[in-house]
Motif scaffolding. Structure first.
Motif, short mmCIF file in Angstrom:
data_model
loop_
_atom_site.label_atom_id
_atom_site.label_comp_id
_atom_site.label_asym_id
_atom_site.label_seq_id
_atom_site.Cartn_x
_atom_site.Cartn_y
_atom_site.Cartn_z
N UNK A 179 0.83 -1.20 0.00
CA UNK A 179 0.00 0.00 0.00
C UNK A 179 0.88 1.26 0.00
N UNK A 180 1.85 1.28 -0.90
CA UNK A 180 2.78 2.40 -1.03
C UNK A 180 2.56 3.09 -2.38
N UNK A 181 3.31 4.15 -2.62
CA UNK A 181 3.23 4.87 -3.89
C UNK A 181 4.65 5.14 -4.42
N UNK A 182 5.48 4.10 -4.40
CA UNK A 182 6.85 4.22 -4.91
C UNK A 182 6.79 4.49 -6.41
N UNK A 183 7.63 5.40 -6.88
CA UNK A 183 7.65 5.75 -8.30
C UNK A 183 8.91 5.20 -8.97
N UNK A 184 8.74 4.69 -10.15
CA UNK A 184 9.85 4.15 -10.92
C UNK A 184 10.77 5.27 -11.39
N UNK A 185 12.07 5.03 -11.36
CA UNK A 185 13.03 5.98 -11.90
C UNK A 185 13.65 6.92 -10.90
N UNK A 186 13.35 6.74 -9.63
CA UNK A 186 13.90 7.62 -8.60
C UNK A 186 14.78 6.81 -7.66
N UNK A 187 16.00 7.25 -7.49
CA UNK A 187 16.91 6.54 -6.61
C UNK A 187 16.41 6.55 -5.17
N UNK A 188 15.87 7.68 -4.69
CA UNK A 188 15.36 7.75 -3.32
C UNK A 188 14.17 6.82 -3.13
N UNK B 190 13.70 4.05 -4.84
CA UNK B 190 14.27 2.71 -4.83
C UNK B 190 14.78 2.37 -3.43
N UNK B 191 15.47 3.30 -2.80
CA UNK B 191 16.02 3.05 -1.47
C UNK B 191 14.91 2.84 -0.44
N UNK B 192 13.79 3.56 -0.58
CA UNK B 192 12.64 3.33 0.29
C UNK B 192 12.12 1.91 0.12
N UNK B 193 12.00 1.48 -1.14
CA UNK B 193 11.53 0.13 -1.42
C UNK B 193 12.50 -0.89 -0.84
N UNK B 194 13.77 -0.68 -1.05
CA UNK B 194 14.81 -1.57 -0.55
C UNK B 194 14.71 -1.70 0.97
N UNK B 195 14.60 -0.58 1.67
CA UNK B 195 14.51 -0.60 3.14
C UNK B 195 13.26 -1.33 3.62
N UNK B 196 12.14 -1.10 2.95
CA UNK B 196 10.89 -1.77 3.33
C UNK B 196 10.99 -3.28 3.13
N UNK B 197 11.63 -3.71 2.05
CA UNK B 197 11.82 -5.14 1.79
C UNK B 197 12.69 -5.76 2.89
N UNK B 198 13.79 -5.10 3.24
CA UNK B 198 14.66 -5.63 4.29
C UNK B 198 13.95 -5.67 5.64
N UNK B 199 13.18 -4.63 5.94
CA UNK B 199 12.43 -4.57 7.20
C UNK B 199 11.41 -5.70 7.27
N UNK B 200 10.69 -5.91 6.19
CA UNK B 200 9.67 -6.96 6.15
C UNK B 200 10.31 -8.34 6.23
N UNK B 201 11.43 -8.52 5.54
CA UNK B 201 12.14 -9.80 5.60
C UNK B 201 12.59 -10.10 7.02
N UNK B 202 13.08 -9.10 7.72
CA UNK B 202 13.52 -9.30 9.10
C UNK B 202 12.33 -9.63 10.00
N UNK B 203 11.23 -8.93 9.81
CA UNK B 203 10.03 -9.13 10.64
C UNK B 203 9.45 -10.53 10.46
N UNK B 204 9.47 -11.04 9.23
CA UNK B 204 8.87 -12.34 8.93
C UNK B 204 9.91 -13.38 8.56
#
Length: 64
Positions: free
Chosen positions: A29-38, A40-54
């Motif tokens: 339920x995010x609004x990450x936009x393609x083509x932006x490095x910042x 991408x980093x938000x997406x990356x952090x969320x994936x790592x956070x979720x992986x750690x949580x589960x």
């Protein structure tokens, strides 16, 4: 740049394309936009956070 990092180290950097961004936005339920490095980093952090949580339920695709 994100795709180059994915090629160099796929276990730490997720790919970043339209389909993946759309799926990520739907799943988290995010609004990450393609083509932006910042964005991408938000997406990356969320994936790592979720992986750690589960960690006990998810595969070890991140190599952690």
């Amino acid at each position: 740049m994100a795709n180059i990092l994915y090629f160099l180290h796929p276990t730490l950097f997720p790919p970043f394309n339209t389909a993946i961004v759309n799926g990520f936005n739907l799943l988290f339920n995010e609004k990450i936009k393609l083509g932006s490095w910042t964005e991408y980093l938000k997406m990356h952090d969320k994936i790592l956070e979720t992986n750690e949580q589960y960690r006990h339920l998810l595969s070890k695709d991140l190599g952690l």
